[in-house]
Design a protein around this motif. Structure first.
Motif, PDB file in Angstrom:
ATOM      1  N   UNK A  89       0.842  -1.201   0.000  1.00  0.00           N
ATOM      2  CA  UNK A  89       0.000   0.000   0.000  1.00  0.00           C
ATOM      3  C   UNK A  89       0.874   1.246   0.000  1.00  0.00           C
ATOM      4  N   UNK A  90       1.864   1.278   0.878  1.00  0.00           N
ATOM      5  CA  UNK A  90       2.701   2.474   1.025  1.00  0.00           C
ATOM      6  C   UNK A  90       3.709   2.651  -0.101  1.00  0.00           C
ATOM      7  N   UNK A  91       4.146   1.561  -0.694  1.00  0.00           N
ATOM      8  CA  UNK A  91       5.249   1.647  -1.630  1.00  0.00           C
ATOM      9  C   UNK A  91       4.911   1.597  -3.107  1.00  0.00           C
ATOM     10  N   UNK A  97      -6.879  -0.090  -5.986  1.00  0.00           N
ATOM     11  CA  UNK A  97      -8.063  -0.835  -5.572  1.00  0.00           C
ATOM     12  C   UNK A  97      -7.650  -2.013  -4.696  1.00  0.00           C
ATOM     13  N   UNK A  98      -8.574  -2.512  -3.921  1.00  0.00           N
ATOM     14  CA  UNK A  98      -8.306  -3.676  -3.077  1.00  0.00           C
ATOM     15  C   UNK A  98      -7.889  -4.862  -3.946  1.00  0.00           C
ATOM     16  N   UNK A  99      -8.478  -4.976  -5.126  1.00  0.00           N
ATOM     17  CA  UNK A  99      -8.123  -6.067  -6.035  1.00  0.00           C
ATOM     18  C   UNK A  99      -6.650  -5.991  -6.437  1.00  0.00           C
ATOM     19  N   UNK A 100      -6.107  -4.768  -6.560  1.00  0.00           N
ATOM     20  CA  UNK A 100      -4.683  -4.614  -6.875  1.00  0.00           C
ATOM     21  C   UNK A 100      -3.822  -5.182  -5.747  1.00  0.00           C
ATOM     22  N   UNK A 101      -4.259  -4.958  -4.502  1.00  0.00           N
ATOM     23  CA  UNK A 101      -3.531  -5.522  -3.356  1.00  0.00           C
ATOM     24  C   UNK A 101      -3.579  -7.045  -3.380  1.00  0.00           C
ATOM     25  N   UNK A 102      -4.764  -7.582  -3.618  1.00  0.00           N
ATOM     26  CA  UNK A 102      -4.922  -9.042  -3.646  1.00  0.00           C
ATOM     27  C   UNK A 102      -4.020  -9.653  -4.714  1.00  0.00           C
ATOM     28  N   UNK A 103      -4.017  -9.047  -5.889  1.00  0.00           N
ATOM     29  CA  UNK A 103      -3.170  -9.549  -6.976  1.00  0.00           C
ATOM     30  C   UNK A 103      -1.696  -9.438  -6.598  1.00  0.00           C
ATOM     31  N   UNK A 129      -6.676   4.899   0.274  1.00  0.00           N
ATOM     32  CA  UNK A 129      -7.150   6.293   0.256  1.00  0.00           C
ATOM     33  C   UNK A 129      -6.199   7.201   1.030  1.00  0.00           C
ATOM     34  N   UNK A 130      -5.764   6.765   2.202  1.00  0.00           N
ATOM     35  CA  UNK A 130      -4.821   7.559   2.998  1.00  0.00           C
ATOM     36  C   UNK A 130      -3.529   7.814   2.232  1.00  0.00           C
ATOM     37  N   UNK A 131      -3.004   6.751   1.620  1.00  0.00           N
ATOM     38  CA  UNK A 131      -1.761   6.914   0.876  1.00  0.00           C
ATOM     39  C   UNK A 131      -1.935   7.914  -0.261  1.00  0.00           C
ATOM     40  N   UNK A 132      -3.032   7.807  -0.973  1.00  0.00           N
ATOM     41  CA  UNK A 132      -3.276   8.723  -2.088  1.00  0.00           C
ATOM     42  C   UNK A 132      -3.406  10.160  -1.596  1.00  0.00           C
ATOM     43  N   UNK A 133      -4.099  10.367  -0.486  1.00  0.00           N
ATOM     44  CA  UNK A 133      -4.236  11.722   0.053  1.00  0.00           C
ATOM     45  C   UNK A 133      -2.907  12.253   0.574  1.00  0.00           C
ATOM     46  N   UNK A 134      -2.106  11.397   1.175  1.00  0.00           N
ATOM     47  CA  UNK A 134      -0.775  11.817   1.623  1.00  0.00           C
ATOM     48  C   UNK A 134       0.082  12.213   0.419  1.00  0.00           C
TER      49      UNK A 134
END
Length: 183
Positions: A89-91, A97-103, A129-134
């Protein structure tokens, strides 16, 4: 003293990470306090030099690490996967999307949701969402002249209005206002 923990260290210390999310929690841990305080004490020579400060800081981190290792069991595969989730998520700003994480993790979306709840206390979509806003806030600070629509597009928002709504709902003001108020 404060500590930011990796997700794998959270469940042994907190039953429900969502309950303490975005807060500071004061803990009465006299053994930890004594160990860190002892590590921070140094000779007069150490105290007066920059390298002395670094030496004391290194000892304090080691004291905390020793305390933590004594309380956190050997990491399970699930705990390592939770750390990988946070790293992804951070990197990886292409994760939208959550699906991107799952993949990216090679697991199901349900597994991603379960890991995020147990180890982070946030839904995976909220982590993204937090990462994108940061990232948006950092870009606005670093590049004050950049077009907000370009930032929105770069971060995977449908349009500038979507970024603005997200920004306002979380931070309480618009990206334009943030840009204006940031020195």
């Amino acid at each position: 003293m404060g500590a930011l923990l990796r997700p794998a260290a959270v469940p042994p210390l907190v039953d429900d990470p969502a309950r303490i999310r975005d807060s500071y929690r004061r803990l009465a841990l006299p053994d930890l306090h004594a160990a860190v305080s002892a590590a921070m004490r140094g000779s007069d020579t150490e105290i007066e030099t920059e390298s002395g400060t670094e030496i004391r800081r290194t000892r304090a981190v080691a004291a905390f690490s020793d305390w933590l290792h004594a309380r956190v069991p050997t990491l399970t595969d699930e705990a390592r996967l939770a750390n990988a989730l946070a790293d992804l998520v951070e990197g990886d700003s292409s994760v939208l999307r959550v699906e991107d994480l799952a993949t990216g993790l090679g697991v199901s979306t349900r597994t991603v949701q379960r890991l995020a709840r147990r180890y982070v206390g946030l839904p995976p979509g909220a982590m993204i969402r937090r990462r994108r806003l940061q990232e948006a806030a950092e870009r606005i600070r670093a590049e004050p002249a950049v077009d907000l629509a370009a930032i929105a597009a770069d971060l995977g928002y449908a349009d500038q209005a979507h970024l603005t709504n997200d920004f306002r709902s979380v931070l309480g003001h618009t990206p334009s206002r943030y840009r204006h108020d940031t020195p």
